[in-house]
Scaffold this motif. Structure first.
Motif, PDB file in Angstrom:
ATOM      1  N   ASP A  47       0.871  -1.184   0.000  1.00  0.00           N
ATOM      2  CA  ASP A  47       0.000   0.000   0.000  1.00  0.00           C
ATOM      3  C   ASP A  47       0.899   1.222   0.000  1.00  0.00           C
ATOM      4  OD1 ASP A  47       0.977  -0.514   2.535  1.00  0.00           O
ATOM      5  OD2 ASP A  47      -0.767   0.289   3.550  1.00  0.00           O
ATOM      6  N   ALA A  48       1.197   1.720  -1.147  1.00  0.00           N
ATOM      7  CA  ALA A  48       2.205   2.772  -1.304  1.00  0.00           C
ATOM      8  C   ALA A  48       1.602   4.169  -1.269  1.00  0.00           C
ATOM      9  CB  ALA A  48       2.951   2.565  -2.620  1.00  0.00           C
ATOM     10  N   ALA A  49       2.204   5.023  -0.442  1.00  0.00           N
ATOM     11  CA  ALA A  49       1.790   6.432  -0.395  1.00  0.00           C
ATOM     12  C   ALA A  49       2.396   7.208  -1.562  1.00  0.00           C
ATOM     13  CB  ALA A  49       2.219   7.055   0.928  1.00  0.00           C
ATOM     14  N   ALA A  50       3.549   6.746  -2.043  1.00  0.00           N
ATOM     15  CA  ALA A  50       4.243   7.443  -3.130  1.00  0.00           C
ATOM     16  C   ALA A  50       4.727   6.426  -4.167  1.00  0.00           C
ATOM     17  CB  ALA A  50       5.413   8.240  -2.568  1.00  0.00           C
ATOM     18  N   PRO A  51       3.818   5.794  -4.910  1.00  0.00           N
ATOM     19  CA  PRO A  51       4.220   4.751  -5.852  1.00  0.00           C
ATOM     20  C   PRO A  51       5.148   5.241  -6.956  1.00  0.00           C
ATOM     21  CG  PRO A  51       1.911   5.322  -6.162  1.00  0.00           C
ATOM     22  CD  PRO A  51       2.372   6.033  -4.920  1.00  0.00           C
ATOM     23  N   GLU A  52       5.091   6.542  -7.242  1.00  0.00           N
ATOM     24  CA  GLU A  52       5.967   7.091  -8.287  1.00  0.00           C
ATOM     25  C   GLU A  52       7.441   7.030  -7.883  1.00  0.00           C
ATOM     26  OE1 GLU A  52       4.980  10.336  -5.440  1.00  0.00           O
ATOM     27  OE2 GLU A  52       3.800   8.816  -6.456  1.00  0.00           O
ATOM     28  N   ARG A  53       7.736   6.809  -6.620  1.00  0.00           N
ATOM     29  CA  ARG A  53       9.122   6.740  -6.147  1.00  0.00           C
ATOM     30  C   ARG A  53       9.710   5.332  -6.204  1.00  0.00           C
ATOM     31  NH1 ARG A  53       8.542  10.286  -0.674  1.00  0.00           N
ATOM     32  NH2 ARG A  53       7.903  12.223  -1.668  1.00  0.00           N
ATOM     33  N   ILE A  54       8.919   4.362  -6.626  1.00  0.00           N
ATOM     34  CA  ILE A  54       9.400   2.978  -6.663  1.00  0.00           C
ATOM     35  C   ILE A  54      10.310   2.792  -7.871  1.00  0.00           C
ATOM     36  CG2 ILE A  54       8.748   0.540  -6.817  1.00  0.00           C
ATOM     37  CD1 ILE A  54       6.039   1.366  -5.510  1.00  0.00           C
ATOM     38  N   PRO A  55      11.597   2.513  -7.620  1.00  0.00           N
ATOM     39  CA  PRO A  55      12.539   2.333  -8.733  1.00  0.00           C
ATOM     40  C   PRO A  55      12.549   0.882  -9.206  1.00  0.00           C
ATOM     41  CG  PRO A  55      13.717   2.203  -6.673  1.00  0.00           C
ATOM     42  CD  PRO A  55      12.265   2.449  -6.324  1.00  0.00           C
ATOM     43  N   GLY A  56      13.279   0.650 -10.254  1.00  0.00           N
ATOM     44  CA  GLY A  56      13.499  -0.726 -10.673  1.00  0.00           C
ATOM     45  C   GLY A  56      13.019  -1.010 -12.072  1.00  0.00           C
ATOM     46  N   PRO A  57      13.444  -2.136 -12.574  1.00  0.00           N
ATOM     47  CA  PRO A  57      13.124  -2.515 -13.946  1.00  0.00           C
ATOM     48  C   PRO A  57      11.762  -3.193 -14.080  1.00  0.00           C
ATOM     49  CG  PRO A  57      14.555  -4.153 -12.971  1.00  0.00           C
ATOM     50  CD  PRO A  57      14.382  -3.060 -11.941  1.00  0.00           C
ATOM     51  N   TRP A  58      11.017  -3.328 -12.987  1.00  0.00           N
ATOM     52  CA  TRP A  58       9.775  -4.092 -13.024  1.00  0.00           C
ATOM     53  C   TRP A  58       8.585  -3.218 -13.372  1.00  0.00           C
ATOM     54  CZ3 TRP A  58      12.795  -3.856  -8.518  1.00  0.00           C
ATOM     55  CH2 TRP A  58      13.731  -4.880  -8.415  1.00  0.00           C
ATOM     56  N   GLU A  59       7.587  -3.857 -13.928  1.00  0.00           N
ATOM     57  CA  GLU A  59       6.339  -3.155 -14.226  1.00  0.00           C
ATOM     58  C   GLU A  59       5.463  -3.199 -12.978  1.00  0.00           C
ATOM     59  OE1 GLU A  59       2.438  -3.622 -17.034  1.00  0.00           O
ATOM     60  OE2 GLU A  59       4.374  -4.292 -17.822  1.00  0.00           O
ATOM     61  N   ILE A  60       5.210  -2.032 -12.402  1.00  0.00           N
ATOM     62  CA  ILE A  60       4.385  -1.906 -11.206  1.00  0.00           C
ATOM     63  C   ILE A  60       2.934  -1.749 -11.651  1.00  0.00           C
ATOM     64  CG2 ILE A  60       3.934  -0.563  -9.123  1.00  0.00           C
ATOM     65  CD1 ILE A  60       6.689  -1.732  -9.048  1.00  0.00           C
ATOM     66  N   GLU A  61       2.065  -2.588 -11.132  1.00  0.00           N
ATOM     67  CA  GLU A  61       0.643  -2.502 -11.471  1.00  0.00           C
ATOM     68  C   GLU A  61      -0.123  -1.906 -10.294  1.00  0.00           C
ATOM     69  OE1 GLU A  61      -3.143  -5.435 -12.489  1.00  0.00           O
ATOM     70  OE2 GLU A  61      -1.157  -6.290 -12.245  1.00  0.00           O
ATOM     71  N   ARG A  62      -0.899  -0.860 -10.561  1.00  0.00           N
ATOM     72  CA  ARG A  62      -1.766  -0.282  -9.533  1.00  0.00           C
ATOM     73  C   ARG A  62      -3.068  -1.073  -9.524  1.00  0.00           C
ATOM     74  NH1 ARG A  62      -1.122   5.886  -8.245  1.00  0.00           N
ATOM     75  NH2 ARG A  62       0.980   6.227  -9.035  1.00  0.00           N
ATOM     76  N   LEU A  63      -3.475  -1.484  -8.338  1.00  0.00           N
ATOM     77  CA  LEU A  63      -4.719  -2.231  -8.192  1.00  0.00           C
ATOM     78  C   LEU A  63      -5.841  -1.278  -7.822  1.00  0.00           C
ATOM     79  CD1 LEU A  63      -3.363  -5.276  -6.156  1.00  0.00           C
ATOM     80  CD2 LEU A  63      -3.664  -5.086  -8.634  1.00  0.00           C
ATOM     81  N   ALA A  64      -6.995  -1.480  -8.409  1.00  0.00           N
ATOM     82  CA  ALA A  64      -8.155  -0.653  -8.079  1.00  0.00           C
ATOM     83  C   ALA A  64      -8.699  -1.104  -6.731  1.00  0.00           C
ATOM     84  CB  ALA A  64      -9.230  -0.805  -9.158  1.00  0.00           C
ATOM     85  N   ILE A  65      -8.889  -0.141  -5.849  1.00  0.00           N
ATOM     86  CA  ILE A  65      -9.448  -0.451  -4.536  1.00  0.00           C
ATOM     87  C   ILE A  65     -10.497   0.574  -4.168  1.00  0.00           C
ATOM     88  CG2 ILE A  65      -7.375  -1.575  -3.630  1.00  0.00           C
ATOM     89  CD1 ILE A  65      -6.915   1.081  -2.055  1.00  0.00           C
ATOM     90  N   ASP A  66     -11.384   0.178  -3.302  1.00  0.00           N
ATOM     91  CA  ASP A  66     -12.327   1.097  -2.688  1.00  0.00           C
ATOM     92  C   ASP A  66     -11.658   1.528  -1.391  1.00  0.00           C
ATOM     93  OD1 ASP A  66     -14.246   2.158  -0.941  1.00  0.00           O
ATOM     94  OD2 ASP A  66     -15.858   0.993  -1.833  1.00  0.00           O
ATOM     95  N   SER A  67     -11.209   2.782  -1.314  1.00  0.00           N
ATOM     96  CA  SER A  67     -10.415   3.209  -0.162  1.00  0.00           C
ATOM     97  C   SER A  67     -11.174   3.070   1.152  1.00  0.00           C
ATOM     98  CB  SER A  67      -9.917   4.639  -0.342  1.00  0.00           C
ATOM     99  OG  SER A  67     -11.001   5.526  -0.445  1.00  0.00           O
ATOM    100  N   GLU A  68     -12.466   3.249   1.160  1.00  0.00           N
ATOM    101  CA  GLU A  68     -13.236   3.080   2.391  1.00  0.00           C
ATOM    102  C   GLU A  68     -13.247   1.609   2.807  1.00  0.00           C
ATOM    103  OE1 GLU A  68     -14.573   5.612   4.318  1.00  0.00           O
ATOM    104  OE2 GLU A  68     -13.362   6.773   2.933  1.00  0.00           O
ATOM    105  N   GLU A  69     -13.499   0.723   1.870  1.00  0.00           N
ATOM    106  CA  GLU A  69     -13.507  -0.715   2.161  1.00  0.00           C
ATOM    107  C   GLU A  69     -12.113  -1.193   2.557  1.00  0.00           C
ATOM    108  OE1 GLU A  69     -13.986  -4.803  -0.325  1.00  0.00           O
ATOM    109  OE2 GLU A  69     -15.441  -3.229  -0.755  1.00  0.00           O
ATOM    110  N   TYR A  70     -11.100  -0.677   1.904  1.00  0.00           N
ATOM    111  CA  TYR A  70      -9.721  -1.072   2.162  1.00  0.00           C
ATOM    112  C   TYR A  70      -9.333  -0.792   3.614  1.00  0.00           C
ATOM    113  CZ  TYR A  70      -4.628  -1.084   1.794  1.00  0.00           C
ATOM    114  OH  TYR A  70      -3.308  -1.326   1.980  1.00  0.00           O
ATOM    115  N   LEU A  71      -9.793   0.338   4.139  1.00  0.00           N
ATOM    116  CA  LEU A  71      -9.452   0.708   5.509  1.00  0.00           C
ATOM    117  C   LEU A  71     -10.117  -0.190   6.546  1.00  0.00           C
ATOM    118  CD1 LEU A  71      -9.588   4.592   5.198  1.00  0.00           C
ATOM    119  CD2 LEU A  71      -7.547   3.158   5.495  1.00  0.00           C
TER     120      LEU A  71
END
Length: 185
Positions: A47-71
């Motif tokens: 659960d990344a607060a700053a996903p744009e800061r993740i380095p590396g050669p890998w493809e990072i996939e953002r998962l769709a979540i309902d932020s209220e349900e997630y909490l």
């Protein structure tokens, strides 16, 4: 205000199993989970607060979540907690099971505040309250930075029945509005 978290996943070969989590930590998560897949690869979720800061050669996939349900998903795994064979910290939304006579039961619903009673530091603090010598009547319990209020509520309930030292009232203070709401309930 709910932080703008993103849940990201990364699927890597087992060879990258140690390097990839270190990269995910650059995205300021609260946790990184690792799951072995049947094909030998590893699925990493954070659960990344700053996903744009993740380095590396890998493809990072953002998962769709309902932020209220997630909490609130943690409630699925919540369980009653027994402390010192004398105190039961009972999630309010779970059915009450049998308990031995004389036990103190703290029913709580922390909502979005800190403090479900499952953390060892909470349990140790309650155990400490149980060992305090009571030499004179205690009139007030103060829970400063109360979170869900579990420690203050437990101390009041335990002190209410202490011989010769009844607690007259408890005060709980926190700067988090969710904590105030959870403690008042």
């Amino acid at each position: 205000m709910v932080p703008a978290w993103s849940v990201v996943q990364l699927i890597v070969d087992a060879a990258a199993e140690e390097l990839a989590p270190a990269a995910l930590w650059q995205g300021e998560p609260t946790a990184v989970s690792s799951f072995e897949l049947s094909d030998g690869r590893v699925r990493l979720v954070a659960d990344a607060a700053a996903p744009e800061r993740i380095p590396g050669p890998w493809e990072i996939e953002r998962l769709a979540i309902d932020s209220e349900e997630y909490l609130d998903v943690w409630r699925t795994w919540a369980q009653p907690v027994v402390v010192a064979d004398r105190v039961l910290l009972q999630p309010a939304w779970l059915p009450m099971g049998n308990r031995p006579d004389g036990w103190t039961v703290v029913r709580l619903d922390p909502g979005r505040a800190f403090g479900s009673g499952s953390h060892p530091s909470t349990q140790l603090a309650i155990e400490l309250v149980l060992t305090l010598p009571i030499e004179q009547p205690a009139r007030l319990v103060l829970d400063l930075g109360c979170g869900s209020g579990v420690l203050g509520i437990a101390a009041v309930l335990l002190g209410r029945d202490a011989p010769g030292a009844p607690i007259e009232r408890g005060e709980a203070v926190d700067v988090d509005p969710a904590a105030v709401l959870a403690t008042e309930v």
